[in-house]
Write an enzyme that holds these catalytic residues in place. Structure first.
Site, PDB file in Angstrom:
ATOM      1  CB  SER A   7       9.023   9.809  11.352  1.00 30.93           C
ATOM      2  OG  SER A   7       7.809   9.957  12.062  1.00 30.93           O
ATOM      3  CG  ASN A  94       1.028   1.354  16.807  1.00 33.95           C
ATOM      4  OD1 ASN A  94       1.859   2.245  16.651  1.00 33.95           O
ATOM      5  ND2 ASN A  94       1.058   0.507  17.831  1.00 33.95           N
ATOM      6  CB  THR A 139      19.536 -13.861 -30.297  1.00 31.81           C
ATOM      7  OG1 THR A 139      20.287 -14.412 -31.372  1.00 31.81           O
ATOM      8  CG2 THR A 139      18.053 -13.909 -30.657  1.00 31.81           C
ATOM      9  CG  HIS A 140      23.491 -14.824 -28.322  1.00 30.52           C
ATOM     10  ND1 HIS A 140      23.686 -15.586 -27.200  1.00 30.52           N
ATOM     11  CD2 HIS A 140      22.627 -15.526 -29.108  1.00 30.52           C
ATOM     12  CE1 HIS A 140      22.998 -16.724 -27.300  1.00 30.52           C
ATOM     13  NE2 HIS A 140      22.343 -16.689 -28.443  1.00 30.52           N
ATOM     14  CB  SER A 261      31.437  16.644 -23.555  1.00 33.68           C
ATOM     15  OG  SER A 261      32.750  16.833 -23.056  1.00 33.68           O
ATOM     16  CE  LYS A 267      31.395  12.192 -25.286  1.00 25.68           C
ATOM     17  NZ  LYS A 267      31.288  10.755 -25.350  1.00 25.68           N
ATOM     18  CG  ASN A 269      27.697  12.591 -23.534  1.00 26.71           C
ATOM     19  OD1 ASN A 269      28.206  11.950 -24.450  1.00 26.71           O
ATOM     20  ND2 ASN A 269      28.373  13.485 -22.827  1.00 26.71           N
ATOM     21  CE1 TYR A 301       4.806   1.381  13.770  1.00 32.47           C
ATOM     22  CE2 TYR A 301       5.668   1.566  16.012  1.00 32.47           C
ATOM     23  CZ  TYR A 301       5.600   2.031  14.705  1.00 32.47           C
ATOM     24  OH  TYR A 301       6.308   3.143  14.334  1.00 32.47           O
ATOM     25  CD  GLN A 306       9.529   7.088  13.035  1.00 29.53           C
ATOM     26  OE1 GLN A 306       8.527   7.262  13.736  1.00 29.53           O
ATOM     27  NE2 GLN A 306      10.710   7.529  13.389  1.00 29.53           N
ATOM     28  CE  LYS A 309       6.103   6.809   8.041  1.00 22.00           C
ATOM     29  NZ  LYS A 309       5.900   5.459   8.538  1.00 22.00           N
TER      30      LYS A 309
HETATM   31  N1  ARG Z   1       5.878   7.807  13.358  1.00 21.19           N
HETATM   32  C1  ARG Z   1       5.450   6.471  13.568  1.00 21.19           C
HETATM   33  C2  ARG Z   1       5.674   5.637  12.306  1.00 21.19           C
HETATM   34  O1  ARG Z   1       5.910   6.181  11.292  1.00 21.19           O
HETATM   35  C3  ARG Z   1       4.010   6.427  13.945  1.00 21.19           C
HETATM   36  C4  ARG Z   1       3.621   5.271  14.779  1.00 21.19           C
HETATM   37  C5  ARG Z   1       4.197   5.390  16.108  1.00 21.19           C
HETATM   38  N2  ARG Z   1       3.673   4.421  17.015  1.00 21.19           N
HETATM   39  C6  ARG Z   1       4.237   4.206  18.195  1.00 21.19           C
HETATM   40  N3  ARG Z   1       3.691   3.348  18.956  1.00 21.19           N
HETATM   41  N4  ARG Z   1       5.310   4.846  18.564  1.00 21.19           N
HETATM   42  O2  ARG Z   1       5.639   4.421  12.322  1.00 21.19           O
END
Ligand code: ARG
Length: 443
Positions: A7, A94, A139-140, A261, A267, A269, A301, A306, A309
């Site tokens: 990650s 975790n 309205t509408h 454009s 134009k 835009n 977990y 992962q 994010k």
């Molecule tokens: N890179 C992991 C995440 O974003 C970190 C946690 C990993 N934990 C594990 N037990 N493999 O969630």
């Protein structure tokens, strides 16, 4: 495996939070006597140095180091040797990642809040300027009754106020620290969770270790608030797009927020507004993505998490840009008050005022007044004139109870001025709401 597992390509964005979390953790380990004062100092100094390195040259992306946590710990080992291995005592990735991510989302909310405050400032400033500028209310998407442009802009101020309260709420709910939950069950080491929570600016520690490492509600709260906020921005963007089209001509967008454009020389835009509208789809998609990722995950977990994010990072970047672009457009747009007024006058927008006048001045029940007004509008339509341009004699032929005073009620200015109920469109009401908003914003 290396590629699917790593990650670091995206979670490097958590490096500041990761280092802050580790420094708080090692300070607590030292204070509790779990690591020696000497090791604690070496680890802390090493982490400070790594922060400088990351700030200067970025986080090195090596898939063998998997994620931001392993990347930093490996670097720490290079810098200070075996003592680096003591940092991870009484901790797991975790609880570490849950803490880092909460800290990141908290900062993201602060950034959004600042952007939304600036957007409200722009709305309020333009609303004050146009508290008395008459335009058609729809309205509408059909001309309904005259309103003022200030009133229309202040409607968005209200929406953004609700967005801000949703973000503030999300932040308050997220502000408990998962650090110390360890892998899932807590730890046998005599840690001080209050101390780390306080050091990181949390209100206190989370209360269940399983929940601590499996909870991503804070990320979903953020994405849900972001989606609703983006939805508001897209409605504003859509209005600007319509208003800027030639048949409306209500607003001229500045060159800075438009593009030409490559083939049509005339134009201009409204690209920025269109992208704000478009980004809303992507932000909502991010919210759905994390919802689906979390759906059905057993405690505690799982590596699926992962994937939490990327959607949050993407949604945040899109939202921050959208807020900034919208603020710039509001600040610099030229509202064409002549066209706004003409459109209000053209659409028989004061028909309700005529019906209200019949109720008030001639004591006619509203349903009957509505019927009489319908006949007047039909006649005006046939003749192609505004309601106020129909001669009194013609009006009296439709209903003998109408007299010359009616003309005072038929102008668009009289119409908006009359709507002075609390929260109504009368310029004095708009100015009062603007004054309150300015005070709240410290303007
Ligand atoms: N890179 C992991 C995440 O974003 C970190 C946690 C990993 N934990 C594990 N037990 N493999 O969630």
């Amino acid at each position: 495996m290396r590629e699917i597992n790593a990650s670091i390509p995206f979670d490097q964005r958590l490096w500041k939070q990761d280092i802050a979390g580790s420094r708080a953790h090692v300070a607590m380990l030292g204070a509790a006597g779990i690591v020696s004062a000497e090791d604690m100092a070496a680890i802390d100094q090493g982490l400070a140095r790594i922060a400088e390195e990351y700030a200067a040259s970025g986080v090195p992306v090596d898939l063998d180091r998997e994620d931001i946590h392993m990347t930093t710990e490996s670097r720490l080992a290079e810098l200070i040797g075996p003592a680096a291995g003591r940092l991870h005592t009484a901790r797991s990735r975790n609880d570490q990642v849950a803490t880092d991510f909460k800290l990141w989302v908290r900062d993201a909310i602060d950034a959004v809040e600042a952007g939304l405050e600036a957007l409200q400032g722009a709305l309020v400033t333009r609303a004050e300027e146009h508290a008395g500028s008459v335009m058609p209310g729809f309205t509408h998407l059909q001309v309904a009754q005259p309103v003022t442009l200030g009133h229309h802009l202040m409607a968005y101020h209200e929406m953004i106020a609700r967005d801000r309260s949703r973000f503030a709420d999300a932040k308050a709910r997220a502000n408990l620290c998962p650090l110390g939950a360890a892998a899932l069950a807590g730890t046998g080491f005599p840690i001080d969770r209050e101390a780390t929570a306080r050091a990181l600016g949390f209100d206190g520690p989370t209360r269940n270790s399983l929940d601590s490492v499996s909870d991503r509600d804070f990320a979903l709260d953020y994405l849900q608030a972001a989606t609703q906020c983006a939805l508001h921005l897209s409605r504003l963007a859509e209005e600007f797009i319509i208003w800027a089209s030639q048949p409306y001509g209500f607003v001229a967008l500045p060159d800075a927020y438009s593009t030409g454009s490559s083939i049509m020389p005339q134009k201009r835009n409204p690209d920025a507004a269109e992208l704000v509208r478009g980004h809303t789809g992507r932000i909502a998609g991010c919210m759905v993505a994390l919802t689906m990722t979390m759906k059905g995950l057993p405690l505690a977990y799982s590596k699926d998490m992962q994937d939490d994010k990327p959607p949050v990072f993407e949604a945040h970047d899109l939202l921050a840009l959208s807020i900034a672009a919208m603020t710039g457009m509001i600040e610099t747009a030229t509202f064409r008050t002549d066209r706004l007024r003409a459109a209000a006058e053209a659409g028989f927008s004061t028909a309700t005022d005529l019906a209200d006048w019949l109720v008030r001045q001639a004591d006619i029940p509203f349903r009957e007044a509505h019927h009489i007004t319908g006949r007047v509008v039909k006649l005006a339509e046939e003749k192609g004139v505004a309601l106020s341009a129909i001669p009194l004699s013609t009006l009296q032929a439709i209903d003998g109870r109408i007299d010359a005073r009616v003309f005072d009620a038929l102008t668009v200015d009289a119409s908006v001025a009359a709507r002075k109920s609390f929260g109504g469109t009368a310029p004095d009401q708009v100015r009062a709401r603007v004054a309150e908003a300015k005070e709240a914003l410290g303007l």
